[in-house]
Design a protein around this motif. Sequence first.
Motif, mmCIF file in Angstrom:
data_model
loop_
_atom_site.group_PDB
_atom_site.id
_atom_site.type_symbol
_atom_site.label_atom_id
_atom_site.label_comp_id
_atom_site.label_asym_id
_atom_site.label_seq_id
_atom_site.Cartn_x
_atom_site.Cartn_y
_atom_site.Cartn_z
ATOM 1 N N UNK A 1 -32.400 113.332 -25.784
ATOM 2 C CA UNK A 1 -33.699 114.000 -25.789
ATOM 3 C C UNK A 1 -34.749 113.100 -25.136
ATOM 4 N N UNK A 2 -35.330 113.573 -24.042
ATOM 5 C CA UNK A 2 -36.386 112.831 -23.360
ATOM 6 C C UNK A 2 -37.733 113.105 -24.003
ATOM 7 N N UNK A 3 -38.630 112.152 -23.860
ATOM 8 C CA UNK A 3 -40.021 112.411 -24.235
ATOM 9 C C UNK A 3 -40.704 113.238 -23.159
ATOM 10 N N UNK A 4 -40.502 112.865 -21.896
ATOM 11 C CA UNK A 4 -41.186 113.552 -20.806
ATOM 12 C C UNK A 4 -40.276 113.695 -19.600
ATOM 13 N N UNK A 5 -40.165 114.918 -19.134
ATOM 14 C CA UNK A 5 -39.509 115.203 -17.868
ATOM 15 C C UNK A 5 -40.591 115.522 -16.847
ATOM 16 N N UNK A 6 -40.623 114.773 -15.773
ATOM 17 C CA UNK A 6 -41.583 115.005 -14.689
ATOM 18 C C UNK A 6 -40.810 115.589 -13.520
ATOM 19 N N UNK A 7 -41.211 116.777 -13.089
ATOM 20 C CA UNK A 7 -40.523 117.459 -11.998
ATOM 21 C C UNK A 7 -41.315 117.240 -10.718
ATOM 22 N N UNK A 8 -40.761 116.446 -9.813
ATOM 23 C CA UNK A 8 -41.418 116.137 -8.552
ATOM 24 C C UNK A 8 -41.792 114.673 -8.464
ATOM 25 N N UNK A 9 -41.306 113.992 -7.429
ATOM 26 C CA UNK A 9 -41.608 112.568 -7.230
ATOM 27 C C UNK A 9 -42.541 112.375 -6.054
ATOM 28 N N UNK A 10 -43.531 113.288 -5.927
ATOM 29 C CA UNK A 10 -44.632 113.050 -5.014
ATOM 30 C C UNK A 10 -45.588 112.067 -5.658
ATOM 31 N N UNK A 11 -46.732 111.855 -5.026
ATOM 32 C CA UNK A 11 -47.649 110.841 -5.551
ATOM 33 C C UNK A 11 -48.223 111.241 -6.903
ATOM 34 N N UNK A 12 -48.381 112.544 -7.176
ATOM 35 C CA UNK A 12 -48.878 112.986 -8.477
ATOM 36 C C UNK A 12 -47.885 112.633 -9.578
ATOM 37 N N UNK A 13 -46.622 113.023 -9.392
ATOM 38 C CA UNK A 13 -45.620 112.759 -10.408
ATOM 39 C C UNK A 13 -45.370 111.278 -10.628
ATOM 40 N N UNK A 14 -45.336 110.517 -9.551
ATOM 41 C CA UNK A 14 -45.090 109.082 -9.673
ATOM 42 C C UNK A 14 -46.270 108.376 -10.335
ATOM 43 N N UNK B 1 -35.647 111.742 -1.083
ATOM 44 C CA UNK B 1 -36.565 110.601 -1.021
ATOM 45 C C UNK B 1 -37.758 110.893 -1.912
ATOM 46 N N UNK B 2 -38.528 109.861 -2.230
ATOM 47 C CA UNK B 2 -39.755 110.048 -2.997
ATOM 48 C C UNK B 2 -40.938 110.181 -2.035
ATOM 49 N N UNK B 3 -42.075 110.624 -2.569
ATOM 50 C CA UNK B 3 -43.293 110.664 -1.766
ATOM 51 C C UNK B 3 -43.829 112.049 -1.483
ATOM 52 N N UNK C 1 -45.901 105.513 2.908
ATOM 53 C CA UNK C 1 -44.706 105.626 2.074
ATOM 54 C C UNK C 1 -44.503 104.394 1.191
ATOM 55 N N UNK C 2 -45.174 103.294 1.537
ATOM 56 C CA UNK C 2 -45.029 102.075 0.744
ATOM 57 C C UNK C 2 -45.431 102.299 -0.710
ATOM 58 N N UNK C 3 -46.436 103.151 -0.943
ATOM 59 C CA UNK C 3 -46.911 103.347 -2.307
ATOM 60 C C UNK C 3 -45.897 104.101 -3.170
ATOM 61 N N UNK C 4 -45.441 105.306 -2.791
ATOM 62 C CA UNK C 4 -44.454 105.963 -3.647
ATOM 63 C C UNK C 4 -43.156 105.171 -3.780
ATOM 64 N N UNK D 1 -34.897 105.744 -13.566
ATOM 65 C CA UNK D 1 -35.564 106.898 -14.187
ATOM 66 C C UNK D 1 -35.994 107.926 -13.140
ATOM 67 N N UNK D 2 -35.822 107.597 -11.882
ATOM 68 C CA UNK D 2 -36.069 108.550 -10.799
ATOM 69 C C UNK D 2 -34.728 109.063 -10.285
ATOM 70 N N UNK D 3 -34.561 110.373 -10.287
ATOM 71 C CA UNK D 3 -33.334 110.995 -9.805
ATOM 72 C C UNK D 3 -33.643 111.804 -8.541
ATOM 73 N N UNK D 4 -32.962 111.493 -7.448
ATOM 74 C CA UNK D 4 -33.162 112.201 -6.190
ATOM 75 C C UNK D 4 -32.119 113.302 -6.020
#
Length: 486
Positions: free
Chosen positions: A3-16, A42-44, A237-240, A250-253
């Motif tokens: 059981x996760x506490x939080x699932x974040x859908x999307x690894x753009x800059x908002x989610x990250x 990829x992330x971003x 892209x360096x930031x994400x 914890x990031x799944x692509x």
Amino acid sequence: MELLDTLIVGAGISGLSLAHALEAEATSASPLKILVAESQGRVGGNITTRTAGGFLWEEGPNSFSPTPELMKLAVDVGLKQELILADRKLPRFVYWQGKLQPVPMTPPAMIQSQLLSFPGKLRALFGALGFVPPAMGDRLSQQGDEETVSQFFRRHLGQEVMQRLVEPFVSGVYAGDPQQLSAAAAFGRVTKMADVGGGLVGGALLSARNRPKKMPADPNVPSTRPGELGSFKQGLKALPEAIAAQLADRVKLNWHLTRLQRTQRETYIAEFSTPDGPQQVEARTVVLTTPAYVTADLLQPLQPLVSSALQAFSYPTVACVVLAYPVSDLKGKLVGFGNLIPRGQGIRTLGTIWTSSLFADRAPAGWQTLSNYIGGATDSEIGNLDSEQIVREVHRDLSRILLKPSAAEPKVLAVHVWKRAIPQYNLGHFDRLQQIDGGLKSLPGVFLCSNYVGGVALGDCVRRGFERAPQVREYLQNKQSDSRSI
């Protein structure tokens, strides 16, 4: 199933940004189990940095305004030495009646500017001081007394300012139609100033007087000044990528969310298609950072009213066309941020960022990189053209504005057609948000965090992630307290 506490859908800059903020708030005594699931490889998100042959360019966002939240985030993830800031004194230009005119950034520059006529300057001055006709008329009544960007700025500052300054700005930020965009939604700070001060000047003075005192600056965060634009030595892209590196596994692509369902114990089961086959995740909270149209499909079975409101957001098609020319093909040395083009000038391109003038080391010696944007809400036909046709359109426009008649065909670095580029804050925007907020009350633990709410710039996305984190944390703490009291 864990059981996760939080699932974040999307690894753009908002989610990250949200994931980073949640991690920063967590303690060893109160850890959080977080997973960030990204459908791409990829992330971003829309951040798309490319390199080839000594060139470095962006195919999505091109730079950022160095907001406090974004700068702190960059430092926190180890990018302090990678930050680069463009000279804020570099001029911006508007192409008007066959000439590049510098955008007046100060009152003296406005007086001397050739972009506006003398009557246009007087009209803008009187409007800014508060001599403004009331907002009224049948059309306004039909719009629920909500002004468009075009109506608001024409009323306050006159037709010339609207057409020659505001309209190209709207094209550059939203790729939008000023006759459809909501003034209060797209220019909230400006409309509020007009409301509280009786005019833009009075509102600005009152806002400055009532502005809360700034917190002491973090000595570890580089200081910046208004008007600067930022990036990183290796591109945005360096930031994400730096945030994702800290989050590690914890990031799944390539995890594509196909279904979201609620359980009897008020958790959520998320079903994914992944490279390793179908996967299921259970979470106490789910944060959807996906575009409105994706989120609408996911929430349709759970909350049709929210889904309906999300489907109402429009996303026009925009093509990012990155071209390189020998500097000898240019009419003159390009010193500035770039140029925007008002509609009605016989130019189809919305604007051009002078990329290699803005940031050093983005092109080999002797070359100039130009990042061009074409399409948007006022030119939906751009999506029907192929890459070669789009390049021809942009090259023809550049030949009129920046290139010598003898200029050769460009080196084409990229033609990236974003079929659904930027969410439009059109009339009815706040009604849609209210409908979404109301509907989400029936889905406790589901949060939305995307750029169709509260600004489309990178700094807005980071701020939104930072603001959502304590809300998610508070929900989790309250649920934990409730379970203990039972």
